[in-house]
Design an enzyme around this catalytic site. Structure first.
Site, PDB file in Angstrom:
ATOM      1  NE  ARG A 147      -1.745  -1.321 -15.975  1.00 27.37           N
ATOM      2  CZ  ARG A 147      -0.502  -2.084 -15.550  1.00 27.37           C
ATOM      3  NH1 ARG A 147       0.575  -2.338 -16.158  1.00 27.37           N
ATOM      4  NH2 ARG A 147      -0.474  -2.167 -14.267  1.00 27.37           N
ATOM      5  CD  GLU A 148      -4.051  -1.164 -13.337  1.00 24.26           C
ATOM      6  OE1 GLU A 148      -5.022  -1.555 -12.492  1.00 24.26           O
ATOM      7  OE2 GLU A 148      -2.867  -1.790 -13.390  1.00 24.26           O
ATOM      8  CD1 TRP A 175      -4.542  -5.546  -3.720  1.00 24.97           C
ATOM      9  CD2 TRP A 175      -3.567  -7.587  -3.088  1.00 24.97           C
ATOM     10  NE1 TRP A 175      -3.644  -5.864  -4.392  1.00 24.97           N
ATOM     11  CE2 TRP A 175      -2.683  -6.880  -4.375  1.00 24.97           C
ATOM     12  CE3 TRP A 175      -3.093  -8.651  -2.482  1.00 24.97           C
ATOM     13  CZ2 TRP A 175      -1.751  -7.570  -4.787  1.00 24.97           C
ATOM     14  CZ3 TRP A 175      -2.132  -9.145  -2.896  1.00 24.97           C
ATOM     15  CH2 TRP A 175      -1.368  -8.621  -4.037  1.00 24.97           C
ATOM     16  CG  ASP A 216      -0.612  -0.872  -5.587  1.00 22.49           C
ATOM     17  OD1 ASP A 216      -1.742  -1.819  -5.535  1.00 22.49           O
ATOM     18  OD2 ASP A 216       0.159  -0.873  -6.406  1.00 22.49           O
ATOM     19  CG  ASP A 242      -2.466   1.017 -10.131  1.00 25.90           C
ATOM     20  OD1 ASP A 242      -3.165   1.938 -10.289  1.00 25.90           O
ATOM     21  OD2 ASP A 242      -2.779  -0.103 -10.832  1.00 25.90           O
ATOM     22  CD  GLU A 294       2.684  -3.390 -13.212  1.00 24.00           C
ATOM     23  OE1 GLU A 294       1.663  -3.970 -12.856  1.00 24.00           O
ATOM     24  OE2 GLU A 294       2.729  -2.663 -14.249  1.00 24.00           O
TER      25      GLU A 294
END
Length: 910
Positions: A476-477, A545, A484, A472, A775
């Site tokens: 941060r992740e 998702w 996504d 993504d 984002e």
């Protein structure tokens, strides 16, 4: 006549160490031909198919001598074709260049090596764990004829042989769901061995195996101890000598004081001299003593060869500016937001620490800021975790020291270099772009430079998020969010060859699927038992998702024509659909139950319970509240995806030759569609929960009857106009917004939204200097303050509109693998030219048009085996085969809202 090109095995251009004994082979047809009529494959192991009469040139299963561990063959292909110059005559091509295919170790019994690791009686806290060197030395009387190393790790490893780094792959063994799949890399090390003494050394760090990871910074996801496994095999004549990891190997400290994918990497080059931090060495300067490696009780059954291209440093960027701040820090701007690390060749004085802080933005003082990248601490409400992305290096003073932290990764445009007295020069530091080494196969350009810039930043966002798995964001992740990728996969598959990359990831999605069919939000993950037991487990199984298990394989099939991708995911698709269907049929949302105790017949098709992310991140929408969303009614979104997934699965069943399943799925999909219409449209045919997103889905997913499409379109237009001609879509529906408008008579409005340059819009990002997609629509606000990630590709799916509508290249309905295409430029927004290209399975497709007061001129190239329907305003459609063509259409009034004739398109001749 030329030869076939772009040979592949299992969608790989490099097939070293694979563990599939029946790889499917492919090639691109020879240029200058109309179509292939037959092929012949021959290989160095004696396999020769002879002439095989077929137009197929992909998915050809290997059928030569049975393959075993270590087997190698080189194969070539030639084809018989109908030539463009002689359409009534068959001619044979030259033989292609050869492609090598080599198998790795297929069975656990092939391994004599043992898993080893450091003793580590006390494990440091996550993010502070050092790197270890595992090494052995052996003597050779003579260099071998051939040598291979098979290596993998629980952690990240780098391998060195006689001081030389082995291979150019990075972050090995890569990211997978380690409980089910652990990739093994195979290296040809023949040239690195020498008579006499030889030393093998591996550097081992935490990596994805036990390092901190993701938004929540969880650690030890797969285990608490790192381990390394390697087997060096030397072949001289008929004699094979094996040197494998075992208890005879030694373990030593390394200069890596700590390494973590999220936190960063710290290096102290004094460690070999015994002056490291945190007690790793002897502060008095004594030499480090090697200790014996510990044999670890790890298994071998999960080991597998590659199915995706490797991760590499694919480019290096020079800084565009270097600036020293009043406080002494030096801020480096690479001019582009990237994923990877830096290479720093100017270090501090011996014993001095130089710290590097990576970020996507700078504050008002010009310093790198990370505040917008700090994740929430869900275990301590109202608090935030650290952003990480900090490296540090201590020089020893030895000549030639270079800092390149290859055991971590960062998302950054800027680096704050702190503690370095000397002024950096441009040659002292480089930004290393790191991602899976994907082939570029698509392009776009037009007469509007802002649209060209938009396309460029979206390409960059994808590249930055294509490291091992589709992530993504790269800072941060770094997580493989399913939602996504299902949104962006069609766009990515047009621009890059993502087939092997996606197949690898889909294997993790299947491995992480829960017993009840739920698809985990993120893959790779520690597996269904771990994700189902997590305190945030309730967020899994969301519409949009979980549907990635259906939508991504379908998009890969459309791009490649390979039904094998559908077949290997079919069971997982059905398990997911089983979960959705059971939930819809057995549960009612409490609000609906309170309104009426007896459900209406259509309610069995409504999926209105459970956690759903919903549209997610709509402009001016409410702040996300995950815990409140557990009880919210997202039925209008979830039921829409229920309809779409069943419709797509019906088409998949048809492609797989499953007619009964296809009919049953079509019936189920029709029932869901009718239920959605009954529940979410008012008597006038308007969406009862009015939002741009819900109207877009109603049209994109064919949720409304044909006679009501115009009503929903008018409602969507009204909502857009009421928003000041701004988009109001969030995460899920933005990719469909412009195509839905164009396909429903509102092409002009689609271009208005595309060219909108006030918030929220795509061009705001361009005008505010973005180099990657944000984002949030206001990722950098009017004052230049950053908000959340500045490198999320999902909104970038808009560039498919540029490919398919602006430039005008798309697949025909019912086609896969670009056998049938439609070329239909639909200019707008004052554009005077556009061009796009796509190298599909048949070959290179080119479309280029220019317009002036006299009209529109179109040039297009159609590859072998392809039929194109060319549609131009004011002219009847032309159906053409392979070749290069020029078409002209005289100037006509603005065609917004009109539709060209759509005659039936002839299928390519087999």
């Amino acid at each position: 006549m030329t030869a076939p090109t772009r040979l592949g095995a299992g969608h790989l251009r490099e097939a070293l160490g694979i563990t599939n004994t029946e790889p499917r082979l492919s090639w691109t047809p020879a240029e200058g031909t109309l179509r292939q009529t037959a092929y012949q494959l021959k290989a160095s192991n004696g396999w020769d198919t002879g002439r095989v009469d077929t137009a197929a040139h992909g998915g050809i299963p290997y059928s030569g001598p049975a393959l075993s561990s270590r087997d190698r063959f080189e194969w070539q292909v030639r084809t018989w074709n109908i030539g463009a110059d002689s359409p009534d005559t068959e001619c044979v091509s030259d033989w292609s260049e050869s492609m090598a295919v080599e198998l790795g170790l297929l069975q656990p019994a092939d391994w004599t090596a043992q898993w080893i690791g450091p003793a580590e009686p006390v494990v440091p806290v996550p993010g502070e764990r050092p790197g270890y060197a595992l090494h052995t030395t052996f003597i050779l009387d003579a260099a071998p004829d051939a040598a291979r190393v098979y290596a993998t790790a629980h952690g990240i490893y780098e391998l060195f042989l006689n001081g030389q780094r082995v291979g150019d792959q990075q972050l090995t063994p890569g990211s997978t769901s380690y409980n089910t799949t652990l990739q093994v890399q195979t290296y040809d090390v023949t040239a690195l061995l020498q008579p006499g003494s030889n030393t093998v050394r591996a550097v081992l760090t935490d990596g994805w195996y036990r390092g901190t990871f993701g938004y929540t910074r969880d650690a030890d996801m797969y285990g608490t101890h790192t381990a390394f496994l390697a087997q060096l095999e030397l072949q001289s004549g008929t004699v094979r000598t094996v040197i494998g990891t075992d208890a005879s190997w030694s373990v030593s400290p390394t200069e890596i004081v700590s390494a973590d994918l999220m936190a960063g990497q710290r290096v102290d080059f004094r460690v070999p001299a015994g002056t490291a931090e945190n007690g790793a060495g002897d502060p008095a300067g004594g030499a480090h003593k090697a200790s014996a490696a510990v044999v670890r009780p790890c298994g071998l059954v999960t080991l597998a060869g590659p199915v995706a291209p490797p991760t590499r440093v694919v480019a290096e960027l020079a800084p565009v500016s270097l600036r020293r701040l009043p406080g002494g820090n030096q801020v480096v701007d690479f001019g582009q937001n990237i994923h990877g690390w830096v290479r720093l060749s100017r270090l501090g004085r011996p014993g001095e620490t130089v710290t590097l802080v990576y970020g996507e933005a700078v504050d008002a003082a010009g310093e790198v800021t990370q505040d917008h990248l700090r994740p929430h601490d869900f275990r301590d409400q109202g608090q935030f975790l650290g952003a990480g992305q900090v490296d540090a290096v201590v020089a020893s003073g030895a000549a030639g020291e270079v800092f390149e932290p290859r055991h971590t990764t960062h998302g950054f445009q800027y680096v704050s270099v702190q503690g370095l007295a000397a002024d950096l020069q441009p040659g002292d530091i480089a930004g290393c772009l790191v991602h899976t080494d994907l082939d570029r196969i698509g392009s776009f350009t037009c007469s509007d430079e802002r649209l060209n810039k938009l396309h460029k930043i979206i390409e960059w966002s994808f590249r930055d998020n294509a490291c091992e798995v589709p992530t993504d964001c790269p800072q941060r992740e770094k997580a493989g969010w399913t939602g996504d990728w299902q949104l962006f996969a069609p766009t990515a598959a047009y621009l890059f060859d993502v087939t092997g990359f996606s197949r690898k990831w889909l294997g993790d999605v299947r491995a992480d699927q829960w017993e009840n069919g739920v698809i985990a939000n993120i893959s790779p993950s520690p597996g269904p038992e771990a994700t189902a037991a997590d305190f945030m487990a309730f967020v899994n199984g969301s519409a949009g998702w979980g549907d990635a298990i259906v939508m991504v394989p379908w998009e890969l099939y459309l791009a490649t024509g390979d039904t094998g991708i559908l077949a290997e995911n079919w069971a997982a698709m059905n398990r997911w659909l089983g979960f959705v269907r059971a939930t819809a049929e057995s549960q009612r949302h409490p609000a609906r139950a309170a309104a009426g105790p007896d459900p209406t017949p259509h309610e069995k098709y409504l999926w209105d319970t459970g956690f759903h992310w919903g549209e997610w991140m709509e402009p001016d929408g409410p702040e996300p509240d995950l815990f409140a969303a557990r009880d919210a009614d997202h039925g209008i979104v979830a039921t829409a995806y229920y309809r779409n997934t069943t419709a797509v699965m019906a088409r998949i069943a048809g492609a797989l030759g499953l007619p009964e399943e296809a009919r049953a799925l079509e019936e189920l999909s029709a029932g869901v569609r009718q239920a959605w219409e009954a529940e979410y449209l008012d008597p006038a045919g308007r969406v009862t929960e009015p939002s741009q997103a819900n109207c877009v889905r109603a049209l994109a997913f064919d949720l409304v009857s044909p006679e009501l499409r115009a009503t929903v379109t008018r409602q969507l237009v009204s909502l857009i106009r009421d928003a000041g001609t701004h988009l109001g879509t969030g995460f899920l529906s933005t990719p469909y917004l412009l195509p839905v408008l164009a396909d429903n008579g509102e092409e002009g409005l689609a271009y208005e939204l595309l060219m909108q340059d006030s918030e929220p819009s795509w061009l705001v990002m361009v005008d505010r200097g973005a180099t990657t997609m944000w984002e949030l629509w206001n990722g950098l606000d009017r004052d230049g303050n950053p908000h959340q990630s500045l490198n999320h590709y999902s909104k970038g799916a808009v560039v498919s509109f540029l490919h398919r509508y602006t430039a005008g290249l798309r697949q025909a309905p019912g086609s896969a693998g670009y056998e049938r295409i439609i070329v239909e430029p639909r200019p707008g927004a004052g554009l005077t030219s556009a061009a796009t290209s796509h190298r599909g399975p048949q070959g290179l497709i080119d479309v280029e048009w220019t317009s002036d007061d006299g009209g529109l001129t179109l040039n297009t190239t159609v590859p072998p085996g392809t039929t194109a329907e060319v549609r131009l305003p004011g002219k009847p459609a032309a159906v053409v085969g392979p070749g290069t063509y020029t078409f002209f259409a005289a100037a006509s009034p603005d065609r917004a809202g009109t539709t060209s004739p759509s005659p039936a398109l002839a299928r390519s001749t087999p």
